[in-house]
Design a protein around this motif. Structure first.
Motif, PDB file in Angstrom:
ATOM      1  N   SER A  12      49.584  29.961  29.348  1.00 66.39           N
ATOM      2  CA  SER A  12      49.515  30.459  27.965  1.00 66.39           C
ATOM      3  C   SER A  12      48.316  31.364  27.754  1.00 66.39           C
ATOM      4  O   SER A  12      48.361  32.325  26.969  1.00 66.39           O
ATOM      5  N   LEU A  13      47.220  31.072  28.451  1.00 65.23           N
ATOM      6  CA  LEU A  13      45.989  31.847  28.277  1.00 65.23           C
ATOM      7  C   LEU A  13      45.883  33.016  29.252  1.00 65.23           C
ATOM      8  O   LEU A  13      44.850  33.718  29.263  1.00 65.23           O
ATOM      9  N   GLU A  14      46.882  33.209  30.080  1.00 70.97           N
ATOM     10  CA  GLU A  14      46.798  34.232  31.120  1.00 70.97           C
ATOM     11  C   GLU A  14      46.632  35.619  30.514  1.00 70.97           C
ATOM     12  O   GLU A  14      45.912  36.476  31.053  1.00 70.97           O
ATOM     13  N   ARG A  15      47.336  35.901  29.404  1.00 79.87           N
ATOM     14  CA  ARG A  15      47.259  37.230  28.810  1.00 79.87           C
ATOM     15  C   ARG A  15      45.864  37.503  28.213  1.00 79.87           C
ATOM     16  O   ARG A  15      45.358  38.621  28.305  1.00 79.87           O
ATOM     17  N   LEU A  16      45.278  36.468  27.557  1.00 80.21           N
ATOM     18  CA  LEU A  16      43.950  36.662  26.924  1.00 80.21           C
ATOM     19  C   LEU A  16      42.829  36.587  27.935  1.00 80.21           C
ATOM     20  O   LEU A  16      41.867  37.367  27.869  1.00 80.21           O
ATOM     21  N   LEU A  17      42.930  35.691  28.862  1.00 84.25           N
ATOM     22  CA  LEU A  17      41.866  35.479  29.843  1.00 84.25           C
ATOM     23  C   LEU A  17      42.494  35.504  31.238  1.00 84.25           C
ATOM     24  O   LEU A  17      42.864  34.447  31.797  1.00 84.25           O
ATOM     25  N   PRO A  18      42.660  36.678  31.842  1.00 84.60           N
ATOM     26  CA  PRO A  18      43.257  36.742  33.196  1.00 84.60           C
ATOM     27  C   PRO A  18      42.389  35.983  34.198  1.00 84.60           C
ATOM     28  O   PRO A  18      41.181  35.838  34.020  1.00 84.60           O
ATOM     29  N   GLU A  19      43.048  35.523  35.218  1.00 89.54           N
ATOM     30  CA  GLU A  19      42.331  34.761  36.261  1.00 89.54           C
ATOM     31  C   GLU A  19      41.317  35.680  36.937  1.00 89.54           C
ATOM     32  O   GLU A  19      41.591  36.822  37.258  1.00 89.54           O
ATOM     33  N   GLN A  20      40.134  35.158  37.162  1.00 92.84           N
ATOM     34  CA  GLN A  20      39.054  35.891  37.808  1.00 92.84           C
ATOM     35  C   GLN A  20      38.655  35.183  39.088  1.00 92.84           C
ATOM     36  O   GLN A  20      38.781  33.944  39.196  1.00 92.84           O
ATOM     37  N   ARG A  21      38.151  36.025  40.015  1.00 97.68           N
ATOM     38  CA  ARG A  21      37.689  35.452  41.282  1.00 97.68           C
ATOM     39  C   ARG A  21      36.257  35.918  41.522  1.00 97.68           C
ATOM     40  O   ARG A  21      35.945  37.096  41.397  1.00 97.68           O
ATOM     41  N   LEU A  22      35.433  34.963  41.947  1.00 96.13           N
ATOM     42  CA  LEU A  22      34.020  35.227  42.213  1.00 96.13           C
ATOM     43  C   LEU A  22      33.820  35.123  43.716  1.00 96.13           C
ATOM     44  O   LEU A  22      33.972  34.033  44.307  1.00 96.13           O
ATOM     45  N   PHE A  23      33.538  36.260  44.363  1.00 92.80           N
ATOM     46  CA  PHE A  23      33.384  36.312  45.827  1.00 92.80           C
ATOM     47  C   PHE A  23      31.941  36.024  46.199  1.00 92.80           C
ATOM     48  O   PHE A  23      31.013  36.578  45.617  1.00 92.80           O
ATOM     49  N   LEU A  24      31.806  35.204  47.266  1.00 96.20           N
ATOM     50  CA  LEU A  24      30.508  34.837  47.802  1.00 96.20           C
ATOM     51  C   LEU A  24      30.508  35.202  49.287  1.00 96.20           C
ATOM     52  O   LEU A  24      31.278  34.610  50.097  1.00 96.20           O
ATOM     53  N   THR A  26      28.588  35.838  53.035  1.00 91.98           N
ATOM     54  CA  THR A  26      27.467  35.537  53.926  1.00 91.98           C
ATOM     55  C   THR A  26      27.594  36.427  55.150  1.00 91.98           C
ATOM     56  O   THR A  26      28.505  37.268  55.249  1.00 91.98           O
ATOM     57  N   ASP A  27      26.710  36.242  56.140  1.00 95.73           N
ATOM     58  CA  ASP A  27      26.766  37.070  57.353  1.00 95.73           C
ATOM     59  C   ASP A  27      27.985  36.756  58.210  1.00 95.73           C
ATOM     60  O   ASP A  27      28.479  37.608  58.969  1.00 95.73           O
ATOM     61  N   THR A  28      28.498  35.588  58.077  1.00 96.72           N
ATOM     62  CA  THR A  28      29.584  35.168  58.981  1.00 96.72           C
ATOM     63  C   THR A  28      30.914  35.043  58.279  1.00 96.72           C
ATOM     64  O   THR A  28      31.964  35.121  58.926  1.00 96.72           O
ATOM     65  N   GLU A  29      30.925  34.824  56.970  1.00 97.68           N
ATOM     66  CA  GLU A  29      32.190  34.594  56.316  1.00 97.68           C
ATOM     67  C   GLU A  29      32.116  35.013  54.854  1.00 97.68           C
ATOM     68  O   GLU A  29      31.045  35.253  54.316  1.00 97.68           O
ATOM     69  N   THR A  30      33.317  35.071  54.204  1.00 91.35           N
ATOM     70  CA  THR A  30      33.425  35.415  52.785  1.00 91.35           C
ATOM     71  C   THR A  30      34.231  34.339  52.086  1.00 91.35           C
ATOM     72  O   THR A  30      35.325  33.984  52.547  1.00 91.35           O
ATOM     73  N   ARG A  31      33.706  33.830  51.002  1.00 85.57           N
ATOM     74  CA  ARG A  31      34.390  32.811  50.223  1.00 85.57           C
ATOM     75  C   ARG A  31      34.498  33.311  48.775  1.00 85.57           C
ATOM     76  O   ARG A  31      33.768  34.179  48.356  1.00 85.57           O
TER      77      ARG A  31
END
Length: 440
Positions: A12-24, A26-31
């Motif tokens: 229901s909230l997808e239109r007002l607040l789309p899903e966001q992703r926060l990338f982290l 490092t030297d060896t990997e990405t999360r």
């Protein structure tokens, strides 16, 4: 929260607040951290609540700061006005005290003058009685001398008649005639001496009458002076007694009951004075005696008022500079049974009347407390002291130092809590202080 309900909310909230992703990375990997719409809504609501609370707190603090500034200014203004009133009251009290001392001095001078004039009146009365006795004796002597003179004249006539009848008699008759002539000459000399004494007595009598007239004039002048002195004394007593009457009435005390108690307890010192008696013959009192006795009665009343005033708490317990912080009456939902005086720590506290210390120590709520029992069923209490300078059973006088101001017991700051109780019931102490404002 069940997962199905959470998924529905997220959709229901997808239109007002789309899903966001926060990338982290490092030297060896990405999360990455996935921020779903519901999570974003919760974070946004919390941030809004925190910001609103911060704004509300800042507004409240600002309003309190403004209110405190206005209250401080009003407090300073009221304190300055109250200090001016205290200074004016102190000046008025000193002026009244000086007037009372001057009236007392005038009264003492007038009383001494009355005593002196009484002595002069007694001396003049004694001289008048002596003159009356002397005049009476002189009158009796003069009457006796006149009677002797008349008797001698009658005897002279009889002797002359005998001499006329004896002109033709013999030598013995002549000798008798000569003897009678000598007797006649002696009687004539005695009559002349008696007449001279009579004239002297008449002169003395005239002088005595003149002196009596002068004494009568002096007596009238003395009476006039005595009348003026009586008027001054009566006026002085009226000025002295009426303020005391009003003082006790304003304090709610019965003057007659007070005077009766003082009279019964001080009959040997402050009791009725002995009336003045001038006449030695008894009879009805003169107007001067009546006025003098009335003055003595008022003097006795004034003296008993003085004794009662010394034993009644009309004084202020703090003589140094102080602030009147709280009065008698309801305060914060409870009855405040006394009056609070605030000053610096250690300020001397004085007894407001003569009495006996019945308590000197710690008392719950009062802290260091002194209780003094006075006459007429009156008790005073002095609380929150830092030091106590009296002990139980000690007799104190008005103005004696009994302790020092402090902050002991249930107290928010350095001050004196002062109470007056009559027959165990608390009354407003300011009734007594205000009643004595125009007297002491």
């Amino acid at each position: 929260m069940p997962k199905r309900i959470a998924d529905r909310l997220n959709n229901s909230l997808e239109r007002l607040l789309p899903e966001q992703r926060l990338f982290l990375r490092t030297d060896t990997e990405t999360r990455f951290v996935r921020l779903r719409p519901l999570t974003q809504l919760i974070a946004l609501g919390g941030s809004t609540v925190v910001v609103a609370f911060a704004i509300l707190s800042a507004a409240v603090m600002l309003m309190e700061s403004i209110g405190a500034g206005n209250l401080r200014e009003r407090t300073q203004q009221e304190q300055a006005i109250y200090q001016q009133r205290l200074d004016a009251l102190a000046s008025d009290r000193d002026l009244r005290q000086q007037e009372a001392q001057a009236a007392q001095e005038r009264f003492n001078v007038a009383l001494a003058e009355v005593s002196k004039m009484q002595s002069e009146l007694l001396a003049l009365e004694e001289q008048r009685r002596e003159l009356e006795s002397g005049l009476e004796a002189m009158r009796l002597s003069l009457s006796a001398a006149i009677a002797d003179r008349d008797t001698a004249r009658a005897e002279t006539k009889a002797i002359r008649a005998k001499l006329d009848n004896l002109e033709s008699a013999d030598g013995q008759a002549v000798a008798q005639a000569e003897q009678l002539s000598n007797t006649l000459q002696f009687i004539s000399g005695a009559l002349q001496q008696t007449a001279a004494e009579r004239d002297l007595i008449a002169t003395d009598a005239a002088l005595a009458m003149e002196r009596a007239d002068a004494l009568e004039l002096d007596r009238r002048l003395t009476e006039e002076r005595t009348g003026r002195i009586f008027e001054q004394l009566e006026d002085a007593l009226t000025v002295s007694v009426e303020p005391l009457d009003k003082m006790f009435e304003k304090a709610g005390l019965s003057t007659e009951n007070l005077l009766n108690q003082v009279r019964s307890g001080y009959s040997g010192v402050g009791g009725p004075l002995t009336p003045i008696t001038v006449s030695t013959k008894g009879g009805i009192e003169s107007a001067e005696q009546i006025r003098a006795n009335a003055i003595l009665t008022n003097l006795d009343r004034l003296n008993m008022y003085r004794i009662a005033a010394e034993k009644t708490p009309f004084a202020v317990p703090v003589k140094s500079a102080f602030r009147f912080t709280s009065g008698y009456g309801p305060r914060w939902g409870r009855m405040h049974k006394g009056t609070d005086f605030a000053a610096s720590y250690g300020t001397p506290i004085h007894s407001t009347a003569d009495g006996v210390v019945i308590h000197a120590g710690w008392s719950s709520g009062y802290g260091r407390l002194v209780k003094i029992q006075h006459e007429f069923g009156i008790e005073t209490r002095y609380a929150h002291m830092s030091k106590i300078h009296v002990k139980v059973g000690q007799r104190v006088s008005r103005g004696d130092r009994i302790g020092a101001m402090g902050n002991s017991g249930r107290s928010t700051g350095t001050h004196l809590h002062y109470e007056v109780r009559v027959d165990g019931k608390a009354v407003n102490p300011m009734n007594y202080i205000k009643a004595a404002r125009d007297v002491f």
